[in-house]
Motif scaffolding. Structure first.
Motif, PDB file in Angstrom:
ATOM      1  N   THR A 151       9.592  -4.444  -1.279  1.00 18.19           N
ATOM      2  CA  THR A 151       9.607  -3.892   0.070  1.00 18.19           C
ATOM      3  C   THR A 151       9.219  -4.965   1.071  1.00 18.19           C
ATOM      4  N   ALA A 152      10.095  -5.202   2.044  1.00 12.83           N
ATOM      5  CA  ALA A 152       9.801  -6.221   3.062  1.00 12.83           C
ATOM      6  C   ALA A 152       8.482  -5.899   3.746  1.00 12.83           C
ATOM      7  N   ILE A 153       7.675  -6.916   3.983  1.00 15.40           N
ATOM      8  CA  ILE A 153       6.324  -6.696   4.490  1.00 15.40           C
ATOM      9  C   ILE A 153       6.324  -5.953   5.829  1.00 15.40           C
ATOM     10  N   LEU A 154       7.319  -6.232   6.689  1.00 17.10           N
ATOM     11  CA  LEU A 154       7.333  -5.586   8.002  1.00 17.10           C
ATOM     12  C   LEU A 154       7.911  -4.177   7.952  1.00 17.10           C
ATOM     13  N   SER A 155       8.355  -3.741   6.769  1.00 16.51           N
ATOM     14  CA  SER A 155       8.766  -2.347   6.587  1.00 16.51           C
ATOM     15  C   SER A 155       7.587  -1.458   6.201  1.00 16.51           C
ATOM     16  N   LEU A 156       6.436  -2.064   5.917  1.00 18.00           N
ATOM     17  CA  LEU A 156       5.256  -1.309   5.520  1.00 18.00           C
ATOM     18  C   LEU A 156       4.564  -0.702   6.734  1.00 18.00           C
ATOM     19  N   ASP A 157       3.559   0.142   6.476  1.00 18.91           N
ATOM     20  CA  ASP A 157       2.756   0.686   7.570  1.00 18.91           C
ATOM     21  C   ASP A 157       1.876  -0.421   8.147  1.00 18.91           C
ATOM     22  N   PRO A 158       1.520  -0.313   9.433  1.00 17.41           N
ATOM     23  CA  PRO A 158       0.766  -1.394  10.090  1.00 17.41           C
ATOM     24  C   PRO A 158      -0.630  -1.584   9.506  1.00 17.41           C
ATOM     25  N   PRO A 159      -1.185  -2.793   9.641  1.00 13.52           N
ATOM     26  CA  PRO A 159      -2.567  -3.018   9.195  1.00 13.52           C
ATOM     27  C   PRO A 159      -3.548  -2.199   9.999  1.00 13.52           C
ATOM     28  N   SER A 160      -4.598  -1.732   9.318  1.00 13.10           N
ATOM     29  CA  SER A 160      -5.674  -1.005   9.981  1.00 13.10           C
ATOM     30  C   SER A 160      -6.937  -1.193   9.161  1.00 13.10           C
ATOM     31  N   ASP A 161      -8.069  -0.827   9.726  1.00  6.43           N
ATOM     32  CA  ASP A 161      -9.341  -1.022   9.044  1.00  6.43           C
ATOM     33  C   ASP A 161      -9.486  -0.133   7.818  1.00  6.43           C
ATOM     34  N   GLU A 162      -8.648   0.900   7.691  1.00 10.72           N
ATOM     35  CA  GLU A 162      -8.731   1.820   6.557  1.00 10.72           C
ATOM     36  C   GLU A 162      -7.688   1.519   5.490  1.00 10.72           C
ATOM     37  N   ARG A 163      -6.896   0.497   5.671  1.00  8.49           N
ATOM     38  CA  ARG A 163      -5.726   0.270   4.818  1.00  8.49           C
ATOM     39  C   ARG A 163      -5.807  -1.120   4.184  1.00  8.49           C
ATOM     40  N   ILE A 164      -5.286  -1.235   2.958  1.00 13.42           N
ATOM     41  CA  ILE A 164      -5.238  -2.520   2.262  1.00 13.42           C
ATOM     42  C   ILE A 164      -3.782  -2.901   2.026  1.00 13.42           C
ATOM     43  N   HIS A 165      -3.394  -4.072   2.466  1.00 19.61           N
ATOM     44  CA  HIS A 165      -2.064  -4.597   2.167  1.00 19.61           C
ATOM     45  C   HIS A 165      -2.166  -5.524   0.953  1.00 19.61           C
ATOM     46  N   VAL A 166      -1.372  -5.221  -0.065  1.00 22.32           N
ATOM     47  CA  VAL A 166      -1.321  -6.023  -1.286  1.00 22.32           C
ATOM     48  C   VAL A 166       0.074  -6.633  -1.336  1.00 22.32           C
ATOM     49  N   ILE A 167       0.156  -7.944  -1.128  1.00 18.25           N
ATOM     50  CA  ILE A 167       1.430  -8.602  -0.832  1.00 18.25           C
ATOM     51  C   ILE A 167       1.700  -9.750  -1.797  1.00 18.25           C
TER      52      ILE A 167
END
Length: 463
Positions: A151-167
């Motif tokens: 999944t393209a990184i910019l297709s993911l939900d935006p960064p937030s303090d409650e969310r973890i992006h694993v890329i």
């Protein structure tokens, strides 16, 4: 989608309108940028135009009004020679960046404390990325997984303090991300790969190293000399380092003692989890992947109990030592993602009595590094452009046949393995790129899976 607001009001040129390129163009447009996109494929240009993206031949635009140039990671930046679009940008003094860099800038501007785990390595990065995301989801975290894994990184939900992006990050993506600074950077291993795109192994290693040199915590596999040097260089710069290995460690990190993962702190070493009986994490290479995932999970305050549960429920990845099914005593394994000898070695280490399907578009070195595993091969089935070269390497040491196509190879290997009358493995582990017969390793692996599941009497897994 992650709207790229940091480029609002600016004119941006973009080349490459495949999946990630189109997602990038749409994210920039959504964030208020003026995008001029281009691709060598007219159909992709037409699709982008239909989605409201302005398209044009970048050889005809006024580069003096372009603030940044976004290049698809699949397009050569430097080797074997720069793509013509990259040359235009360089001649105009315009920065050349990619979608990972856009994410990094958006995170820095909108949610600088958002957790971001970035993973790279020559082999194992997809499994490790998926395993980290799986364990964190088991812990109830809001996880977004993407990048090179699909999944393209910019297709993911935006960064937030409650969310973890694993890329997952490829070397091509890292090369286009100068401000990459993850909360946790994971570097697994290094072996020769993509030298045609980076020129030398030293340049390839230097690009990989960038992922961890600005990380809050660098999790580094130290089972090869170049990666050990990366860990030492990070420590010399004052970066917090956790090592991972399939050998005992003296310093902080996680290592595999056989099938047991052991956590090492400044004061003690203690077992964390066992990999015994976990088919999706079979083999020493997966022990290193799991050790890295455990190191990340511990750093993010996941309990050992949750880590153990996550390891045992991990389904594994398609096309990476994937169990497709059984026919009597024969196990069929889809390892289509093994596109080089180093990756195929992991599968050959993990099985015995192997009926090996291999071939495609060969990479530098071919299968010469695998000769020590030839005694484990009952017979080899050669497909694709590399067949003659691989036949010469196998020589008289391994019985082999020129199957030509995957269809023929599966039919021949299944019959020969059943005739053995004992436990055996039919293994698709090509040690080659797929591009001579298939558009990518996924299509190759899916075709293998379909062929195997069509065998009469097969007990399919996950069908």
């Amino acid at each position: 989608m992650i709207p790229v607001t940091t480029f609002a009001g600016k004119t941006v040129a973009l080349f490459g309108l495949g999946g990630s390129g189109l997602a990038t163009a749409l994210a920039l447009k959504e964030g208020g940028a003026h995008v001029i996109a281009c691709d060598d494929n007219p159909a992709r240009m037409a699709e982008a135009g239909a989605r409201g993206i302005e398209t044009d031949d970048l050889r005809k635009v006024d580069w003096s009004r372009i603030s940044s140039f976004i290049l698809s990671p699949g397009v050569p930046l430097t080797h074997p020679e720069p793509h013509w679009s990259a040359r235009l940008a360089r001649d105009a003094g315009v920065e050349i960046i990619g979608d990972i860099e856009l994410f990094c800038r958006e995170r820095a501007a909108t949610a600088p404390n958002a957790l971001f785990v970035a993973i790279t390595g020559t082999n194992g990065k997809s499994t490790t990325t998926a395993l980290i995301a799986h364990i964190l989801r088991e812990a109830g975290r809001d996880v977004q997984m993407g990048g090179n894994i699909g999944t393209a990184i910019l297709s993911l939900d935006p960064p937030s303090d409650e969310r973890i992006h694993v890329i997952e990050c490829s070397s091509f993506q890292i090369d286009l991300a100068p401000s990459l600074a993850p909360t946790i950077g994971v570097h697994l291993n290094l072996s020769p790969d993509h030298i045609d795109r980076h020129g030398t192994i030293e340049l390839y290693a230097a690009i990989k190293e960038r992922l961890v040199t600005k990380a809050g915590l660098a999790v580094v596999g130290v089972d090869d000399a170049m990666s050990r040097a990366i860990a030492e260089a990070c420590e010399a710069k004052g970066i917090n380092v956790a090592r991972v290995s399939i050998e005992p460690l003296d310093g902080k990190g996680v290592f595999a003692d056989g099938e047991t993962l052991v956590g090492v702190t400044a004061t003690d070493a203690a077992p964390i989890a066992s990999l015994s009986g976990i088919g999706s994490l079979r083999g020493a290479h997966n022990a290193q992947n799991a050790a890295a995932a455990v190191a990340v999970a511990l750093a993010l305050n996941v309990s050992p109990e949750t880590i153990r549960a996550g390891l045992h429920t991990f389904p594994g990845l398609s096309h990476r030592m994937e169990e497709v099914g059984r026919l009597d005593e024969v196990l069929f394994i889809n390892d289509s993602k093994a596109t080089n000898a180093d990756s195929t070695e992991k599968a050959l280490k993990s099985f015995g009595d192997i009926f090996w399907i291999l071939g495609g578009k060969a990479k530098e070195g071919g299968i010469e590094p695998l000769t020590s595993y030839f005694p484990k091969i009952r017979k080899a089935y050669l497909i694709g452009a590399a067949a003659d070269e691989f036949a010469r390497t196998l020589g008289s040491d391994v019985p082999h046949v020129h199957s030509g196509t995957l269809e023929t190879a599966v039919m021949q290997a299944a019959a020969d393995a059943q005739a053995l009358g004992a436990p055996a493995v039919v293994l698709l582990s090509p040690a080659c790129a797929s591009y001579d017969q298939f558009p990518n390793y996924e299509v190759r692996g899916n075709h293998f899976r379909d062929l195997v599941r069509a065998l009469p009497g097969l007990e399919a897994k996950g069908a």
